[in-house]
Motif scaffolding. Structure first.
Motif, short mmCIF file in Angstrom:
data_model
loop_
_atom_site.label_atom_id
_atom_site.label_comp_id
_atom_site.label_asym_id
_atom_site.label_seq_id
_atom_site.Cartn_x
_atom_site.Cartn_y
_atom_site.Cartn_z
N ASN A 192 0.46 -1.39 -0.22
CA ASN A 192 -0.23 0.03 -0.19
C ASN A 192 1.03 0.87 -0.17
N ILE A 193 1.96 1.71 0.50
CA ILE A 193 2.83 2.45 0.85
C ILE A 193 3.63 2.61 -0.45
N GLU A 194 3.91 1.32 -0.95
CA GLU A 194 4.50 1.88 -2.28
C GLU A 194 3.30 2.30 -3.47
N GLN A 195 2.04 1.63 -3.49
CA GLN A 195 1.27 2.13 -4.59
C GLN A 195 0.96 4.04 -4.08
N ILE A 196 0.82 4.35 -3.09
CA ILE A 196 0.53 5.21 -2.16
C ILE A 196 1.00 5.98 -2.92
N GLU A 197 2.75 5.67 -2.42
CA GLU A 197 4.18 6.24 -3.16
C GLU A 197 4.13 6.70 -4.74
N GLN A 198 3.30 5.88 -5.20
CA GLN A 198 3.61 5.77 -6.82
C GLN A 198 2.55 6.84 -7.12
N LEU A 199 1.24 6.36 -6.50
CA LEU A 199 0.17 6.93 -6.35
C LEU A 199 0.50 8.95 -6.57
N GLU A 200 1.34 9.23 -5.66
CA GLU A 200 1.60 10.73 -4.79
C GLU A 200 3.53 10.93 -6.38
N THR A 201 3.78 10.35 -6.46
CA THR A 201 4.17 10.43 -7.43
C THR A 201 3.48 10.71 -9.16
N TYR A 202 2.67 10.12 -9.30
CA TYR A 202 1.64 10.22 -10.13
C TYR A 202 0.96 11.41 -10.08
N ILE A 203 0.65 11.56 -9.19
CA ILE A 203 0.52 13.10 -8.66
C ILE A 203 1.23 14.46 -8.85
N ASN A 204 2.37 13.40 -8.91
CA ASN A 204 3.31 15.20 -8.59
C ASN A 204 3.02 15.19 -10.09
N ASP A 205 3.58 14.11 -10.66
CA ASP A 205 3.59 14.32 -11.81
C ASP A 205 2.78 15.36 -12.89
N LEU A 206 1.55 14.23 -12.52
CA LEU A 206 0.10 14.92 -12.90
C LEU A 206 0.47 16.73 -12.73
N GLY A 207 0.68 17.15 -11.47
CA GLY A 207 1.07 17.98 -10.73
C GLY A 207 1.51 19.46 -12.40
N ASP A 208 2.43 18.09 -12.02
CA ASP A 208 3.74 19.10 -13.33
C ASP A 208 3.84 19.01 -14.57
N GLU A 209 2.65 18.41 -15.21
CA GLU A 209 2.17 18.22 -16.60
C GLU A 209 1.25 18.88 -16.36
N ILE A 210 0.64 19.67 -15.88
CA ILE A 210 -0.84 20.58 -15.77
C ILE A 210 -0.25 21.66 -15.65
N LYS A 211 0.80 21.90 -14.79
CA LYS A 211 1.76 23.33 -14.87
C LYS A 211 2.33 23.35 -16.18
N ARG A 212 3.01 22.61 -16.69
CA ARG A 212 3.05 22.52 -18.29
C ARG A 212 2.08 23.29 -19.09
N VAL A 213 0.28 21.95 -18.96
CA VAL A 213 -0.56 22.57 -19.64
C VAL A 213 -0.57 23.98 -20.01
N LYS A 214 -0.89 24.30 -18.10
CA LYS A 214 -1.31 25.78 -18.02
C LYS A 214 -0.20 26.69 -18.53
#
Length: 147
Positions: free
Chosen positions: A3-25
């Motif tokens: 679960n922690i790995e999934q959460i960390e991975q999910l957190e990484t995805y969220i951070n990547d998604l946030g970065d991607e959103i910033k780039r899209v913005k």
């Protein structure tokens, strides 16, 4: 732990998604700026076309005025040539008239000299005739006075 790995991975995805959103913005903002720039370029293009049209009209006006100037200039040159030719003919006529007048004056002067010569000769003849006619009369007068 899964679960922690999934959460960390999910957190990484969220951070990547946030970065991607910033780039899209950021890309969206760039797109907006590009669209604004395209609008300004389109406006500038329209203004340039209008300016080009205005320049064409001004050029046509200048060309027509230049053509009018050339026509007027040619007309003035033709009139000047006409006046110069007339002036030349007048000067030639005046020179010819002057020559004729001088010739006529010389002829009249010669005629007057001839007439004066004839008058002088006639006066001499009449004087001689008067003397010849006066001598017998004087002779008769003297004869009558003596007698």
């Amino acid at each position: 732990m899964g679960n922690i790995e999934q959460i960390e991975q999910l957190e990484t995805y969220i951070n990547d998604l946030g970065d991607e959103i910033k780039r899209v913005k950021k890309a969206s903002e760039y797109l907006k700026l590009i669209e604004q720039f395209q609008g300004e370029v389109a406006n500038a293009s329209v203004n340039l076309e209008k300016s080009g049209d205005n320049l064409k009209v001004y050029q046509e006006i200048v060309e027509s005025k230049l053509e009018l100037f050339h026509t007027t200039s040619k007309n003035l040159e033709a009139k000047q040539q006409f006046l110069e030719n007339n002036q030349k003919r007048i000067i030639e006529s005046l020179a010819e008239l002057k020559q004729q007048i001088l010739t006529e004056l010389n002829r009249i002067q010669d005629e007057q000299k001839s007439v004066l010569k004839l008058i002088s000769q006639a006066n001499k003849k009449y004087t001689i005739i008067n003397i010849v006619m006066a001598l017998p009369i004087l002779g008769i007068l003297v004869y009558l006075l003596i007698k």
